[in-house]
Motif scaffolding. Sequence first.
Motif, short mmCIF file in Angstrom:
data_model
loop_
_atom_site.label_atom_id
_atom_site.label_comp_id
_atom_site.label_asym_id
_atom_site.label_seq_id
_atom_site.Cartn_x
_atom_site.Cartn_y
_atom_site.Cartn_z
N GLY A 77 0.83 -1.21 0.00
CA GLY A 77 0.00 0.00 0.00
C GLY A 77 0.86 1.25 0.00
N THR A 78 1.89 1.25 0.83
CA THR A 78 2.78 2.41 0.89
C THR A 78 3.53 2.57 -0.45
OG1 THR A 78 3.05 1.90 3.21
CG2 THR A 78 4.53 3.54 2.30
N ARG A 79 3.91 1.43 -1.04
CA ARG A 79 4.56 1.49 -2.35
C ARG A 79 3.65 2.17 -3.37
NH1 ARG A 79 4.63 -1.31 -7.27
NH2 ARG A 79 2.64 -2.16 -6.60
N MET A 80 2.34 1.79 -3.33
CA MET A 80 1.40 2.40 -4.28
C MET A 80 1.23 3.89 -4.03
SD MET A 80 -1.16 -0.76 -4.34
CE MET A 80 -2.69 -0.07 -4.84
N VAL A 81 1.21 4.27 -2.75
CA VAL A 81 1.07 5.69 -2.44
C VAL A 81 2.29 6.45 -2.98
CG1 VAL A 81 1.00 7.36 -0.56
CG2 VAL A 81 -0.40 5.29 -0.43
N LEU A 82 3.49 5.87 -2.79
CA LEU A 82 4.69 6.51 -3.32
C LEU A 82 4.62 6.65 -4.83
CD1 LEU A 82 7.58 4.97 -1.18
CD2 LEU A 82 6.74 7.32 -1.17
N LEU A 83 4.16 5.59 -5.49
CA LEU A 83 4.02 5.65 -6.96
C LEU A 83 3.09 6.80 -7.34
CD1 LEU A 83 3.58 2.01 -8.33
CD2 LEU A 83 5.48 3.56 -8.69
N ASP A 84 1.97 6.90 -6.61
CA ASP A 84 0.99 7.93 -6.95
C ASP A 84 1.53 9.33 -6.70
OD1 ASP A 84 -0.82 6.15 -7.84
OD2 ASP A 84 -2.01 6.06 -6.01
N TYR A 85 2.47 9.46 -5.76
CA TYR A 85 3.05 10.78 -5.52
C TYR A 85 4.19 11.08 -6.48
CZ TYR A 85 0.25 12.30 -1.63
OH TYR A 85 -0.80 12.73 -0.87
N GLY A 86 4.38 10.21 -7.46
CA GLY A 86 5.35 10.53 -8.51
C GLY A 86 6.73 9.95 -8.30
N PHE A 87 6.91 9.16 -7.25
CA PHE A 87 8.22 8.54 -7.05
C PHE A 87 8.31 7.25 -7.86
CE2 PHE A 87 7.45 10.99 -3.20
CZ PHE A 87 8.59 11.77 -3.17
N SER A 88 8.05 7.38 -9.15
CA SER A 88 8.01 6.15 -9.93
C SER A 88 9.40 5.82 -10.47
CB SER A 88 7.00 6.26 -11.07
OG SER A 88 7.20 7.46 -11.76
#
Lengths: 117, 241
Positions: A77-88
């Motif tokens: 879940g935290t990984r997905m939140v990071l992805l959504d904040y642009g840390f892709s």
Amino acid sequence: MRQELIQEHQGGMWLWLLQRVTAVVLVVGLAVHLIVLHAFNLGELTFDNVAARVASWFFAAVDLSLLGAGLFHALNGTRMVLLDYGFSGEVARCWGRSSGWWVWRPSDTAPGPSGRG
Amino acid sequence: MPEARFRVKRYDPEAPVMIGARYDEFTVPYESSLTVLEGLFYIQEHLDGSLAFRYCCRAAVCGSCAMYINGTYRLACQTNVRHLHGDAITVEPMPHIPLVKDLVSDMTDFFAKYEAIKPYLMRNSKTPDAEIPQSEADRKKLDMPIDCIMCGCCYSSCPSVWGEGSYLGPAALLKAYRFEVDSRDEAGKTRLPSFDNERGIYRCHTITNCVEACPKELNPTEAIQWLKGATVRRRLLGRAK
Ligand code: HEM
Ligand code: SF4
Ligand code: SF4
Ligand code: FES
């Protein structure tokens, strides 16, 4: 558009499916956990009582699946939140590998569409 | 004669650095009814010939005139000024999409993503001499997705698109659904890799902004959720759909 960016994130089905499965485990498991431990305290809070509960297979299974499901669900879940904040970029990709390596499948990294259309 | 006051957001790609947004005000007279698109025509013809906007069909079928009107995604040709409240009609381009000029959005990425999902019927079996038959129930499944006019409102409204520029977005995924759900489509796993990834269906968090934005009242969220389920059914259970 940048076709290579689409290919970069092949896979994700296993992570999505497990996020959903662990969510169900959490909802059911947390209910059992809270009801049993907090609503109806099984007897007095003594060493013997706690030891008896911990020794039971049922509670060991509930607690272990809660621990596993909770860990996976929260990390992914935290990984997905990071992805959504642009840390892709690298950060999120490293995270994806460390929390998702054990659900990796060869088809997850299969190349995507080779060109447009 | 009634009058409508327009506040139109402007963008000039050739202007030096703009500080803040520029809104121009225009007063448009009309007889009994006026659409926002007709108002923009009047402004362009009589008040400011430099105003740029897109349109084509004027009948809510081509999707060219999608704009942000009084804070809501609307088709300019379908919006009658008498149905708008407030003392002015604020017309802005769709947010979160790069601009070409004034109300004209740069839809390059939007259409590249549409192409990326292979938006056409794929067949392996021999083409029959007559038409390919389809049951009434199967045809019904297409009613919703074929109404999409590719206007881009959903795409502009999607927080997942704002956060990740290469997320396919609701319109392209709705189009993928339109073909995947079609009983005549035999793409099998050919189309799958284009959306079975985290810049595809798994980037959708069912926020449903797209459903609210769609001027055709379609439901891209439901389509994307179906694609997630169908992908699991196909890859893990070996089902065809
Ligand atoms: C650190 C704690 C947690 C984090 C970071 C977290 C994060 C997430 C994320 C990112 C999603 C996916 C949302 C989406 O993509 O649509 C999700 C789904 C979900 N989570 Fe959690 N979660 C946490 C704890 C919990 C707990 C404790 C429960 C249950 C009691 C729970 C129940 C659910 C449910 C039911 C879903 C929906 C599953 C689905 O739509 O596939 N989560 N969570
Ligand atoms: S439901 Fe999915 S596609 Fe629609 S706005 Fe939300 S994230 Fe975007
Ligand atoms: S789904 Fe609706 S909002 Fe999105 S492009 Fe199609 S018609 Fe426009
Ligand atoms: S001009 Fe075609 S939809 Fe408005």
